[in-house]
Design a protein around this motif. Structure first.
Motif, PDB file in Angstrom:
ATOM      1  N   TYR A  72      50.580 -53.636  -7.829  1.00 55.98           N
ATOM      2  CA  TYR A  72      51.679 -53.522  -6.864  1.00 55.98           C
ATOM      3  C   TYR A  72      51.216 -52.795  -5.603  1.00 55.98           C
ATOM      4  N   LEU A  73      50.496 -51.710  -5.784  1.00 62.14           N
ATOM      5  CA  LEU A  73      50.016 -50.925  -4.645  1.00 62.14           C
ATOM      6  C   LEU A  73      49.051 -51.730  -3.782  1.00 62.14           C
ATOM      7  N   LEU A  96      51.267 -52.867  -0.575  1.00 63.61           N
ATOM      8  CA  LEU A  96      50.967 -51.871   0.454  1.00 63.61           C
ATOM      9  C   LEU A  96      49.602 -52.063   1.112  1.00 63.61           C
ATOM     10  N   GLY A  97      48.773 -52.913   0.527  1.00 61.79           N
ATOM     11  CA  GLY A  97      47.466 -53.152   1.108  1.00 61.79           C
ATOM     12  C   GLY A  97      46.457 -52.063   0.825  1.00 61.79           C
ATOM     13  N   SER A 120      41.375 -51.027  -3.940  1.00 61.56           N
ATOM     14  CA  SER A 120      41.397 -50.799  -5.388  1.00 61.56           C
ATOM     15  C   SER A 120      41.194 -49.322  -5.746  1.00 61.56           C
ATOM     16  N   PRO A 121      40.223 -48.623  -5.138  1.00 62.98           N
ATOM     17  CA  PRO A 121      40.058 -47.194  -5.448  1.00 62.98           C
ATOM     18  C   PRO A 121      41.282 -46.369  -5.057  1.00 62.98           C
ATOM     19  N   GLU A 122      41.889 -46.685  -3.880  1.00 58.76           N
ATOM     20  CA  GLU A 122      43.082 -45.962  -3.438  1.00 58.76           C
ATOM     21  C   GLU A 122      44.234 -46.198  -4.403  1.00 58.76           C
ATOM     22  N   ALA A 123      44.419 -47.452  -4.777  1.00 61.01           N
ATOM     23  CA  ALA A 123      45.517 -47.795  -5.685  1.00 61.01           C
ATOM     24  C   ALA A 123      45.321 -47.135  -7.043  1.00 61.01           C
ATOM     25  N   ALA A 161      51.812 -49.497   8.513  1.00 55.50           N
ATOM     26  CA  ALA A 161      50.750 -48.481   8.483  1.00 55.50           C
ATOM     27  C   ALA A 161      51.321 -47.116   8.087  1.00 55.50           C
ATOM     28  N   ASP A 162      52.522 -46.799   8.604  1.00 60.59           N
ATOM     29  CA  ASP A 162      53.185 -45.534   8.245  1.00 60.59           C
ATOM     30  C   ASP A 162      53.469 -45.488   6.748  1.00 60.59           C
TER      31      ASP A 162
END
Length: 388
Positions: free
Chosen positions: A54-55, A59-60, A63-66, A97-98
């Motif tokens: 989902y992330l 949200l774009g 993979s590491p961020e999600a 972006a926000d």
């Protein structure tokens, strides 16, 4: 022994494909030995958790961020609530972006209930006179503000800040840079620190500057603030002076260990105790790395011919850029002296401290008729190329 030979022949027959025993073995038994040699890399990868996907998709996030953000969101199994949160932000003027930044910085916001949690936080700021644009700007700049936007926490702070700031834009700017203004205790930290700054004879304008630009100054522990003021006093800087304010601001960004290490380093470079007291009053010196500081002092003494006592009397020299100011101007100074263009010797500090515009007019263009290549020489020296 006969049994062993019989088993050995059966095994050989099985491996060669000539034994009839293989026909009698069920398929599952035939596969069992093969499983023992199957590597984990061949196993199908586990299914990507819903929230990670989902992330990434909504949200774009990478993979590491999600993966990192999902650790506090593992209980979310449906897009229903996150979707409502994203829709709420979009309706309130936040860009994609926000929203991406908010979710990355404060991922648990995706668990929040829009009507009972998020909407009241926005309403609090509106009731206190903030416009929708200002609210969006504040939260986009510092998403962690969402954790502290309750009525009882925010109202008394804004009422206090209103006595210092002329506009809500300034309050937004201050909180955007320092979440401690919302997170630290108003009664035990913020108010005592402001009172202490007044004891240090800081004007309202100085305090406002600290609130807006002094990252984690007013919101830090009062004990820490008093320790910094004590160190400034020990340097012999009088209360109420502009130097006290500047030195105080600088020390707010330097730990006690770093401060002590810098004093020790300057001593090892040859500065006497009295010279140390003078040079340390240039606050920027405390923020220079040990390597940078050593290189500048070495250059000033060996290349520019300055005495340590001269450096201590003009400590701002050490704060100037080596490549953009000290080296190219020293090069030009030596050159025009060799050519006899200067009627009298100029102090190195005066030569390197004046503005670029004044320097060009006084020492480059004024000598251009007698030395046409001088502008090009200075330009090349500023780029790290020396023509002579």
């Amino acid at each position: 022994m006969i049994l062993v030979r019989k088993n050995s022949s059966l095994l050989l027959g099985f491996l060669s494909g000539t034994s009839k025993v293989s026909i009698l073995l069920p398929p599952s038994n035939l596969l069992t030995p093969l499983r023992l040699f199957t590597s984990k890399a061949d196993d199908p990868s586990p299914k990507t958790p819903f929230i990670v996907k989902y992330l990434i998709d909504s949200l774009g996030l990478s993979s590491p961020e999600a993966d990192k953000c999902s650790k506090s969101l593992t209980h979310i199994k449906s897009p229903s609530n996150p979707d409502s949160v994203l829709e709420f932000f979009r309706k309130n003027g936040f860009t994609d972006a926000d929203i991406k930044k908010i979710s990355r910085t404060h991922p648990r916001v995706l668990c929040a209930k829009v009507d009972s949690t998020l909407k009241p936080k926005f309403d609090v700021l509106r009731d206190l006179g903030f416009s929708d644009t200002q609210i969006t700007k504040l939260i986009a700049a510092n998403p962690l503000a969402l954790k502290y936007l309750s009525y009882c926490n925010v109202r008394p702070r804004i009422e206090l800040f209103n006595t210092f700031f002329d506009s809500k834009d300034d309050i937004v700017k201050a909180i955007s840079k320092d979440i401690c203004l919302l997170a630290s205790s108003l009664e035990k930290t913020i108010k005592p620190n402001i009172a202490f700054l007044r004891e240090c004879q800081f004007s309202n304008e100085r305090i406002v500057s600290l609130l807006i630009n002094g990252r984690r100054v007013v919101g830090r522990a009062p004990k820490s603030l008093k320790s910094i003021a004590k160190r400034v006093n020990e340097l012999g800087v009088p209360h109420g002076s502009g130097m006290f304010y500047h030195t105080f601001c600088c020390l707010c960004g330097v730990s006690i260990d770093t401060f002590d290490a810098k004093i020790k380093l300057l001593g090892s470079l040859g500065f006497s105790q009295s010279e140390l007291s003078a040079i340390i009053k240039q606050p920027l010196i405390l923020r220079l790395s040990a390597k940078n500081l050593c290189e500048k002092v070495d250059f000033l003494v060996k290349e520019a011919g300055c005495e340590l006592s001269y450096v201590s009397r003009h400590p701002t020299i050490v704060g100037l850029s080596m490549t953009k100011r000290l080296i190219p101007r020293n090069y030009v100074m030596q050159l025009i002296m060799e050519r006899g263009l200067l009627k009298k010797k100029i102090g190195f500090y005066n030569f390197v401290s004046i503005s670029e515009r004044n320097f060009l007019n006084k020492y480059i263009f004024s000598f251009q008729q007698r030395m046409p290549e001088l502008p090009n020489v200075y330009r090349s020296a500023s780029a790290g190329k020396f023509l002579y």
